[in-house]
Scaffold this motif. Structure first.
Motif, PDB file in Angstrom:
ATOM      1  N   ILE A 185       0.860  -1.181   0.000  1.00  0.00           N
ATOM      2  CA  ILE A 185       0.000   0.000   0.000  1.00  0.00           C
ATOM      3  C   ILE A 185       0.896   1.230   0.000  1.00  0.00           C
ATOM      4  CG2 ILE A 185      -1.975   1.108   1.130  1.00  0.00           C
ATOM      5  CD1 ILE A 185      -2.424  -1.835   0.277  1.00  0.00           C
ATOM      6  N   LYS A 186       1.497   1.486  -1.142  1.00  0.00           N
ATOM      7  CA  LYS A 186       2.349   2.674  -1.265  1.00  0.00           C
ATOM      8  C   LYS A 186       2.003   3.335  -2.572  1.00  0.00           C
ATOM      9  CE  LYS A 186       5.987   1.014   1.676  1.00  0.00           C
ATOM     10  NZ  LYS A 186       7.162   0.145   1.780  1.00  0.00           N
ATOM     11  N   ASP A 187       1.913   4.645  -2.531  1.00  0.00           N
ATOM     12  CA  ASP A 187       1.412   5.342  -3.715  1.00  0.00           C
ATOM     13  C   ASP A 187       2.296   5.119  -4.934  1.00  0.00           C
ATOM     14  OD1 ASP A 187      -0.707   6.109  -2.254  1.00  0.00           O
ATOM     15  OD2 ASP A 187      -0.024   8.152  -1.883  1.00  0.00           O
ATOM     16  N   PHE A 188       3.600   4.873  -4.704  1.00  0.00           N
ATOM     17  CA  PHE A 188       4.489   4.751  -5.867  1.00  0.00           C
ATOM     18  C   PHE A 188       4.498   3.335  -6.431  1.00  0.00           C
ATOM     19  CE2 PHE A 188       7.620   2.540  -3.445  1.00  0.00           C
ATOM     20  CZ  PHE A 188       7.568   3.078  -2.175  1.00  0.00           C
ATOM     21  N   VAL A 189       3.866   2.388  -5.749  1.00  0.00           N
ATOM     22  CA  VAL A 189       3.843   1.015  -6.264  1.00  0.00           C
ATOM     23  C   VAL A 189       2.800   0.915  -7.376  1.00  0.00           C
ATOM     24  CG1 VAL A 189       3.338  -1.393  -5.705  1.00  0.00           C
ATOM     25  CG2 VAL A 189       4.609   0.017  -4.081  1.00  0.00           C
ATOM     26  N   LYS A 190       3.248   0.562  -8.562  1.00  0.00           N
ATOM     27  CA  LYS A 190       2.325   0.425  -9.699  1.00  0.00           C
ATOM     28  C   LYS A 190       1.676  -0.948  -9.655  1.00  0.00           C
ATOM     29  CE  LYS A 190       2.960   4.162 -12.394  1.00  0.00           C
ATOM     30  NZ  LYS A 190       1.814   5.074 -12.334  1.00  0.00           N
ATOM     31  N   LYS A 191       0.360  -0.969  -9.815  1.00  0.00           N
ATOM     32  CA  LYS A 191      -0.366  -2.230  -9.811  1.00  0.00           C
ATOM     33  C   LYS A 191      -1.139  -2.348 -11.116  1.00  0.00           C
ATOM     34  CE  LYS A 191      -1.103   0.226  -6.587  1.00  0.00           C
ATOM     35  NZ  LYS A 191      -1.635   1.159  -5.586  1.00  0.00           N
ATOM     36  N   SER A 192      -1.316  -3.561 -11.587  1.00  0.00           N
ATOM     37  CA  SER A 192      -2.133  -3.727 -12.786  1.00  0.00           C
ATOM     38  C   SER A 192      -3.582  -3.463 -12.426  1.00  0.00           C
ATOM     39  CB  SER A 192      -1.991  -5.147 -13.327  1.00  0.00           C
ATOM     40  OG  SER A 192      -2.711  -6.041 -12.501  1.00  0.00           O
TER      41      SER A 192
ATOM     42  N   GLN B 297      -9.254  -6.918  -8.314  1.00  0.00           N
ATOM     43  CA  GLN B 297      -9.433  -8.150  -7.546  1.00  0.00           C
ATOM     44  C   GLN B 297      -9.302  -7.900  -6.045  1.00  0.00           C
ATOM     45  OE1 GLN B 297      -6.843 -11.336  -8.707  1.00  0.00           O
ATOM     46  NE2 GLN B 297      -7.744 -12.763  -7.216  1.00  0.00           N
ATOM     47  N   TYR B 298      -8.376  -7.001  -5.686  1.00  0.00           N
ATOM     48  CA  TYR B 298      -8.165  -6.670  -4.279  1.00  0.00           C
ATOM     49  C   TYR B 298      -8.550  -5.223  -4.042  1.00  0.00           C
ATOM     50  CZ  TYR B 298      -5.700 -11.079  -4.355  1.00  0.00           C
ATOM     51  OH  TYR B 298      -5.387 -12.412  -4.517  1.00  0.00           O
ATOM     52  N   ARG B 299      -9.781  -4.903  -4.433  1.00  0.00           N
ATOM     53  CA  ARG B 299     -10.198  -3.503  -4.359  1.00  0.00           C
ATOM     54  C   ARG B 299     -10.073  -2.964  -2.936  1.00  0.00           C
ATOM     55  NH1 ARG B 299     -10.244   0.749  -7.702  1.00  0.00           N
ATOM     56  NH2 ARG B 299     -12.112   2.045  -7.554  1.00  0.00           N
ATOM     57  N   TYR B 300     -10.349  -3.822  -1.927  1.00  0.00           N
ATOM     58  CA  TYR B 300     -10.281  -3.349  -0.539  1.00  0.00           C
ATOM     59  C   TYR B 300      -8.874  -2.946  -0.147  1.00  0.00           C
ATOM     60  CZ  TYR B 300      -9.294  -8.374  -0.151  1.00  0.00           C
ATOM     61  OH  TYR B 300      -8.793  -9.634  -0.344  1.00  0.00           O
ATOM     62  N   LEU B 301      -7.867  -3.439  -0.847  1.00  0.00           N
ATOM     63  CA  LEU B 301      -6.495  -2.977  -0.611  1.00  0.00           C
ATOM     64  C   LEU B 301      -6.204  -1.724  -1.438  1.00  0.00           C
ATOM     65  CD1 LEU B 301      -4.550  -6.372  -0.663  1.00  0.00           C
ATOM     66  CD2 LEU B 301      -5.452  -5.112   1.308  1.00  0.00           C
ATOM     67  N   ASP B 302      -6.659  -1.746  -2.679  1.00  0.00           N
ATOM     68  CA  ASP B 302      -6.456  -0.608  -3.577  1.00  0.00           C
ATOM     69  C   ASP B 302      -7.045   0.665  -2.972  1.00  0.00           C
ATOM     70  OD1 ASP B 302      -5.695   0.591  -6.062  1.00  0.00           O
ATOM     71  OD2 ASP B 302      -7.800   0.503  -6.682  1.00  0.00           O
TER      72      ASP B 302
END
Lengths: 600, 600
Positions: free
Chosen positions: A131-138, A144-149
């Motif tokens: 959970i870091k703003d600079f981590v790019k996620k697909s 799929q993990y909206r609760y983390l996003d």
């Protein structure tokens, strides 16, 4: 665990920490709090050197200092053992950070909290992404993990800004202008030909509800009912398969007023947006600029012009004969500095010619030999083209040339910006009303037949009303679109309030079966006031406001492009047994012998 | 027609007449306005003696005086020609009514408006019923012409009160306590065994969305997402066929908080209701009374006691052997003054005996001979029964006797009130929390197997947690119901926030397939905070508040008992062609060879 936090012997009675285990949020402690005993709750952002826990909640981060004395060994062990994203409650004392260790980039960076007590509410497993703003996620991982996003600071900001915006809108409509918030049904009757409406089977064989695309009929009926001013933050449904950046369910700011004209509705909407606009986004000016549909098509080749930059479409009628297009039109867009990047611009179709303006002011183009010196001069003058500019010229019918150049204008703007030319300031908001739309358009597949440009309830302009009975294709409607930065964010109209006029439009002009709308016609015949309204697309409005690239970034749990909820796997299979009570069965494509969408 | 009304050269910028054709509403003119020129818009309530038009809008009535001079002949002709419920705009001068002609029963009864100008917006046909509060209409006529029914002053009041209530609730939650208004999807995955969920076919063969009964999963996921405090005025769906006074779609005030316990949630709800309660309904006192589930069942025979009156259920264990019920219980309700109306009371089943207390204090009852003098005395003492009272006595198992007497208690109260005994003040609101519910109940058809009393996400009481692993049937849950005047208006709980505990409940206690909730279990394992919430039934709450006999009176466009929209004829037939894109077809009952509901 079940005693809640008491500050100076009394529970906090308001604010984000009221009635909570915590005394403060992780974003609010400052030097003023030094010496206070506080309790924070949150997620472990990270541990540093077995010395600090960085604790996060929706409001920000606080540095927790892990005590190093031997007597605090147990506390230290618990804290140092925490995995990232575990959830804890920490009680401790606020201290000034040692000189030189302040973090000016962090709102709480002047202080830290010396831990005295900790309770671990939950330990987190290793997560699929940090959970870091600079981590790019697909995108698919995010969904799929909206609760983390949603834990990211920008998604937290977007959801909160949306909530605050809607609250301000409600205050303006309800408290300032006497609107009544009325909920209208979403299980309704199918609109004739409503191909984009989801159906909902009922327990009566063959009978279906439908999820409406808007509360249009209900808001008009509420005016007939004397409700006077209605609004609703309305959930709407549209089954469009997988169009990009559309959602099967979306939200409209929906309003309707009686005893009002077009100017009145436009003023309410301007007031609404000005009142609710987030302070951090800067003030917006009202009234908004207004443009007729004809002007928009003429100057921008589109009915929702992006007026943040010029590059207007110009008409060069005087070139028609030179270019051997006597029957059509000749139009052009001038791309400043476009000559040097000629290759990167889109070139679509044979209707289009590129004209480069050389450093010496001469043209480089296949068209050059067709143009006289005076024509060339007039062209450069009228387009304002300078050396290094590129002219996109098109000839043909007005109906093809305008949209072509309108679309190229936007594509060229994207290209210029990708090369670092600043055309459209991201923090600038250009609102625009587009008015005087045609009321009817020829049907695509049957051009002799007219269909509604928007919907059959739109009233004609008063000065065009008589044409309804003679030349309906010439009638302009009291319809208004609201455009923001080249996106349509709303549309509305003054409605027909007389039954006879509505019947004429349905029966004689649109050639629809009026019995399908008999309840509305009867209502208009029962004392309907003059009325009108508008619907604003809330998802789109918020996404432009926060600069999001997709409306999915301002919706808590959006569906994917294909309408799926990737997290829970919706839509899902349902047993034939469960479908029995709805008297339906599935037509599997293989059973039907083709015709379906196979292989999904 | 398209110039809007200007007052002292400036458009009204706020209030219910802002940006409108009118200068005032029909309910607001008083003696202070005498001499002012005003413009009113509204419906013709009625004409009187060709002298007055009574004009109505949502806010009230104003008397319009028709000028009688010959020079105003045209104006008079137009006004005298108006049919009831026609819609007009009148401009005129406010005058004091002549002495003796004031109407004290009418807020605008001191004045009238001398018409100077009129515009007729719409002429009304003869309507199926008059818009007068004293005109009784059948329910089906009201539903078919809902847009006329809503013109009544009580429906206008109900809709406006509901809107204002919700606005105040939002202010309290959003502005005072930092809640975030988040919209959650209504197209979702089907809940395993969710027999009451409507299905929505998608364009993928065999795949269906489902309309959820509540945002339960989403609100918990929002807590895992760190949203901290969520609320939503949430549309929910429940397919129950035709239960009385249920609607297939209904509205919940839905909220969820992190880092909070049961006391915190209950305090927020008490604050919410106190803050938003309409001033005209009088203040409500907090905290609300709290009762355990066991106390409620013991004293009232029901889990949602109407505490506005006493008539508690009493236990008379000492009569067990006298009445030869060694294995069961003996309980009674005393109906004050019930002896004289004995015949009008419900008598249900063989478990029940009636005992009348005669004027001389002796009993009249088949049981009399079984009771000793001391038992009789003790019975009268303990029930407080006086001469003329009626005792309803029942013997048998606790599970049958309690609900029987609980239900009889309410029926007797109705009977007493129908005879003019004042038991329950209509303007009094008794709120009650019921807590400490059992977490699990034996399944009706399979009593060895447990099912959730409410839902599988409810956390156990902390002191009962260990019993989850040993004697789950004894576990009490952190569930709380809010009861108002004997109606359940809300329910909520602290949720399980640890994945291992949730898995144990699903798999080992409820014996459900945990893979169906894998996304929720994964979420709990990803750093879930302790959290809890509640949902209040908005329709029911408002209906009790306004004293409506049905929730249909506080919903703008309700469905009928059978789930129909009588006005528009929903649900309606949909062609097989239109169903093709959803890969479904109708199973007509005749084709299935029976088993369906035929002849509809």
């Amino acid at each position: 665990m079940f005693i809640f936090w008491v500050s100076a012997n009394s529970v906090l009675l308001s604010g984000p920490s009221s009635l909570s285990f915590r005394s403060h949020t992780c974003g609010e402690l400052r030097s003023d709090h030094v010496g206070h005993t506080v309790t924070l709750c949150g997620w472990v952002q990270y541990l540093r050197n077995d010395l600090f826990v960085i604790l996060r909640d929706f409001s920000g981060l606080t540095q927790i200092l892990i005590p190093q004395e031997e007597s605090a060994g147990h506390l230290k062990a618990v804290l140092c053992d925490l995995t990232a994203e575990s959830v804890i409650k920490v009680t401790g004392t606020v201290r000034q950070r040692p000189a030189g260790q302040e973090n000016k980039g962090m709102p709480t960076g002047d202080i830290e909290v010396l831990a005295e007590n900790v309770e671990v509410f939950n330990v987190s497993r290793k997560l699929p992404f940090e959970i870091k703003d600079f981590v790019k996620k697909s995108e698919s991982l995010r969904m799929q993990y909206r609760y983390l996003d949603l834990r990211s600071s920008h998604m937290q900001r977007n959801l909160r800004l949306r909530s605050e915006l809607v609250m301000r809108m409600r205050e303006f409509l309800c408290n300032v202008h006497g609107f009544v918030d009325v909920e209208t049904p979403t299980l309704f009757k199918r609109t004739p030909g409503g191909a984009k409406e989801f159906v909902v089977p009922s327990r009566e064989p063959g009978r279906f509800y439908s999820l409406p695309q808007s509360p249009q009929q209900f808001k008009q009926l509420l005016m007939v009912a004397g409700v006077d001013r209605y609004f609703q933050i309305a959930r709407c449904y549209r089954d469009e398969g997988s169009k990009p950046d559309r959602q099967p369910e979306f939200t409209q700011v929906d309003l309707e007023m009686s005893f009002v004209d077009q100017t009145g509705i436009m003023s309410i909407v301007e007031g609404l947006l000005q009142y609710s606009w987030p302070a951090e986004k800067g003030p917006i000016k009202v009234p908004f600029r207004t443009m007729t549909h004809e002007e928009a098509m003429r100057d921008y080749g589109v009915d929702k012009p992006d007026t943040r930059f010029s590059m207007k479409v110009g008409d060069f009628e005087f070139l028609r004969s030179a270019l051997s297009h006597p029957g059509g039109c000749v139009q052009a867009v001038c791309v400043p500095g476009g000559a040097v990047r000629k290759e990167t611009f889109p070139v679509a179709g044979s209707e289009l010619s590129l004209v480069l303006v050389r450093a010496d002011g001469t043209l480089k183009s296949p068209l050059k030999k067709l143009l006289s010196v005076s024509s060339t001069e007039a062209l450069l003058n009228r387009t304002g083209a300078k050396p290094g500019d590129l002219l996109l010229m098109a000839a043909g019918s007005l109906h093809t040339v305008r949209p072509l150049l309108g679309s190229l204008r936007l594509q060229c703007a994207d290209v210029l910006e990708s090369h670092g030319v600043s055309l459209r300031e991201p923090s600038v908001f250009h609102f625009l009303w587009v008015v005087d739309f045609p009321l009817f358009l020829p049907k695509e597949d049957e051009p002799e037949q007219l269909e509604s440009a928007h919907h059959p309830f739109t009233a004609p302009l008063p000065e065009d009303t008589h044409l309804l009975y003679t030349e309906p294709h010439k009638v302009r409607g009291q319809h208004y679109d609201l455009v923001l930065n080249g996106c349509e964010i709303g549309g509305g109209s003054i409605r027909i309030h007389r039954a006879s006029e509505q019947l004429h439009v349905l029966k004689n002009i649109l050639r629809e079966d009026p019995s399908l709308l008999s309840h509305l016609l009867e209502a208009l015949d029962s004392g309907a006031p003059p009325h009108g309204g508008i619907a604003l697309g809330l998802d789109r409005l918020v996404s432009i406001m926060v600069g999001a690239s997709s409306i999915r970034d301002v919706i808590a749990f959006p569906k994917s492009f294909r309408g799926h909820d990737i997290m829970s796997c919706a839509p899902d299979l349902v047993s034939e047994e469960e479908l029995k009570s709805y008297h339906i069965s599935v037509r599997w494509p293989t059973e039907q012998g083709g015709g379906g969408e196979e292989g999904k």
